[in-house]
Design a protein around this motif. Structure first.
Motif, mmCIF file in Angstrom:
data_model
loop_
_atom_site.group_PDB
_atom_site.id
_atom_site.type_symbol
_atom_site.label_atom_id
_atom_site.label_comp_id
_atom_site.label_asym_id
_atom_site.label_seq_id
_atom_site.Cartn_x
_atom_site.Cartn_y
_atom_site.Cartn_z
ATOM 1 N N GLY A 329 56.036 77.770 60.583
ATOM 2 C CA GLY A 329 54.986 78.654 60.092
ATOM 3 C C GLY A 329 53.733 78.653 60.923
ATOM 4 O O GLY A 329 52.625 78.598 60.357
ATOM 5 N N PRO A 330 53.822 78.699 62.269
ATOM 6 C CA PRO A 330 52.619 78.573 63.089
ATOM 7 C C PRO A 330 51.866 79.886 63.234
ATOM 8 O O PRO A 330 52.401 80.974 63.009
ATOM 9 C CB PRO A 330 53.191 78.145 64.446
ATOM 10 C CG PRO A 330 54.506 78.874 64.513
ATOM 11 C CD PRO A 330 55.037 78.869 63.098
ATOM 12 N N THR A 331 50.620 79.808 63.624
ATOM 13 C CA THR A 331 49.838 80.959 64.051
ATOM 14 C C THR A 331 49.906 81.023 65.578
ATOM 15 O O THR A 331 50.287 80.031 66.230
ATOM 16 C CB THR A 331 48.372 80.821 63.622
ATOM 17 O OG1 THR A 331 47.794 79.702 64.327
ATOM 18 C CG2 THR A 331 48.256 80.596 62.121
ATOM 19 N N ASP A 334 48.133 78.134 67.007
ATOM 20 C CA ASP A 334 48.884 76.880 66.926
ATOM 21 C C ASP A 334 49.872 76.769 68.087
ATOM 22 O O ASP A 334 49.990 75.719 68.728
ATOM 23 C CB ASP A 334 49.661 76.797 65.607
ATOM 24 C CG ASP A 334 48.757 76.711 64.388
ATOM 25 O OD1 ASP A 334 47.626 76.206 64.523
ATOM 26 O OD2 ASP A 334 49.187 77.169 63.305
ATOM 27 N N VAL A 335 50.600 77.865 68.327
ATOM 28 C CA VAL A 335 51.615 77.854 69.382
ATOM 29 C C VAL A 335 50.965 77.682 70.749
ATOM 30 O O VAL A 335 51.418 76.885 71.581
ATOM 31 C CB VAL A 335 52.457 79.142 69.335
ATOM 32 C CG1 VAL A 335 53.407 79.205 70.531
ATOM 33 C CG2 VAL A 335 53.241 79.224 68.033
ATOM 34 N N CYS A 336 49.891 78.427 70.987
ATOM 35 C CA CYS A 336 49.215 78.342 72.275
ATOM 36 C C CYS A 336 48.713 76.924 72.533
ATOM 37 O O CYS A 336 48.940 76.349 73.605
ATOM 38 C CB CYS A 336 48.060 79.341 72.317
ATOM 39 S SG CYS A 336 47.182 79.395 73.891
ATOM 40 N N ALA A 337 48.043 76.346 71.557
ATOM 41 C CA ALA A 337 47.515 74.988 71.709
ATOM 42 C C ALA A 337 48.638 73.973 71.886
ATOM 43 O O ALA A 337 48.536 73.037 72.687
ATOM 44 C CB ALA A 337 46.646 74.629 70.505
ATOM 45 N N GLY A 338 49.729 74.164 71.136
ATOM 46 C CA GLY A 338 50.857 73.238 71.232
ATOM 47 C C GLY A 338 51.517 73.275 72.596
ATOM 48 O O GLY A 338 51.864 72.234 73.165
ATOM 49 N N VAL A 339 51.713 74.471 73.150
ATOM 50 C CA VAL A 339 52.342 74.600 74.460
ATOM 51 C C VAL A 339 51.447 74.010 75.551
ATOM 52 O O VAL A 339 51.921 73.312 76.459
ATOM 53 C CB VAL A 339 52.660 76.077 74.769
ATOM 54 C CG1 VAL A 339 53.133 76.235 76.215
ATOM 55 C CG2 VAL A 339 53.726 76.602 73.818
#
Length: 359
Positions: A329-331, A334-339
């Motif tokens: 359920g990411p935004t 969230d995905v950008c920061a995680g990558v």
């Protein structure tokens, strides 16, 4: 000539050197390979040589060589294409400005002053290039049915900055949105300048060509071939149509985007991959289309995110795909920061850019 000089083929083979170069680095003999006498990674040495090979005028850079005592020595210098050299492959002429460890005091002071000035020039070029690059990288897009997150981090090595770029913009007169990510080969102010030109040309081409990805890619390819013949760039350009729930894209030699589905699965968008901009030699560019749905995310990135030394690109892409499928359920943020956090562990010295759009 008192300063060390080298003539090096793009493959790394040393084609010639002067006496000063022999004293600085005895291993830099004709027939030896620059990759073998450098303490830098092969990727970094190759990137520096390619940048110099494209330059008609001397460009600043740094080589790390092994001195007579076996110690690594970072030598700033100037390099450019040796167009006069009949070698069968591109060649680079290099003039180094090493700081001396011993010898005449005045000579040492002069060498140190030359090195100081060159380092100051490198640092200033880096500041200008980074400022130009950041000024052209948007954080979002207005009046578009998308939530966008993006981040760019330059390589931590030296005083260089690369040509990573991205853009997001509404296609005028429609409800479609254009998204692009690209990477100009090389590092430095010239590459950042090329990046800014491509961004402007792409926006203009998107208006004239009705935003069709294949036609826009062909227009940029022709621009690079005609006006920037010493440059090469990769690019992936996509157009999102919320009315038809379709994503159309063209890929000019860039690493494939990922489509993170709302159900947590991940797809690699690699139906079309054409030559990089400036390398197609008149070949056609193609468009691929994929159906998308609310909750899906387009994840675009540059090769510095996934490349590792001693590892195939497919391995890096598979690891990124596994990372993306682990989100719940990411935004887009969230995905950008995680990558970006995940890619900090890379040992490949290159810029990293990530662009994530919620569809």
């Amino acid at each position: 000539m008192n300063e060390p000089m080298l003539l090096v083929a793009l493959s790394g083979e040393i084609l010639g050197r002067n006496a000063a170069m022999r004293r600085l680095c005895p291993g830099a003999d004709t027939g030896a390979n620059l990759y073998g006498i450098s303490s830098d990674s092969p990727e970094l040495v190759g990137d520096t040589l390619r940048r110099w090979a494209r330059a008609g005028e001397p460009r600043a850079g740094v080589l790390a060589l092994v001195d007579p005592e076996g110690r690594p020595r970072r030598c700033p210098g100037l390099g450019n294409r040796a167009a006069w050299a009949d070698t069968g492959e591109p060649a680079v002429q290099i003039r180094l400005v090493p700081a001396l460890d011993r010898g005449d005091g005045s000579a040492e002071a002069a060498a140190e002053e030359r090195e100081r000035r060159l380092r100051a020039r490198l640092e200033r070029e880096h500041e200008i290039a980074l400022g130009l690059q950041r000024s052209l990288l948007p954080c979002g897009v207005d009046d578009a049915p998308l939530e966008v997150a993006a981040e760019y981090v330059p390589t931590a090595f030296g005083a260089e900055v690369g040509g990573d770029w991205y853009d997001v913009f509404p296609v005028a007169g429609t409800d479609r949105v254009g998204l692009v990510i690209g990477d100009v080969a090389g590092h430095g102010l010239p590459e950042a300048t090329v990046m800014s030109q491509l961004r402007s040309v792409l926006r203009a081409a998107a208006l004239e060509e009705g935003a069709r990805p294949d036609r826009v890619a062909a227009r940029l390819d022709a621009y690079v071939d005609t006006y920037l013949p010493e440059s090469m760039a990769t690019m992936c350009y996509a157009v999102y149509d919320p009315g038809t729930e379709e994503l159309a894209y063209a890929n000019a030699g860039h690493v494939p985007p990922m489509l993170l589905r709302g159900d947590g699965t991940c797809e690699r968008l690699e139906a079309v991959v054409d030559p990089p901009l400036g390398c197609s030699m008149g070949g056609v560019h193609r468009t691929a289309r994929v159906a998308v749905h609310p909750g899906d995310m387009l994840v675009c990135y540059t090769d510095g995110v996934v490349e590792q030394r001693r590892e195939s690109l497919d391995t890096g892409l598979n690891r990124l795909s596994a990372l993306l499928t682990g989100f719940r359920g990411p935004t887009p943020k969230d995905v950008c920061a995680g990558v970006m956090a995940w890619s900090e562990r890379t040992d490949h010295a290159d810029d990293r850019a990530v662009l994530v759009a919620g569809l």
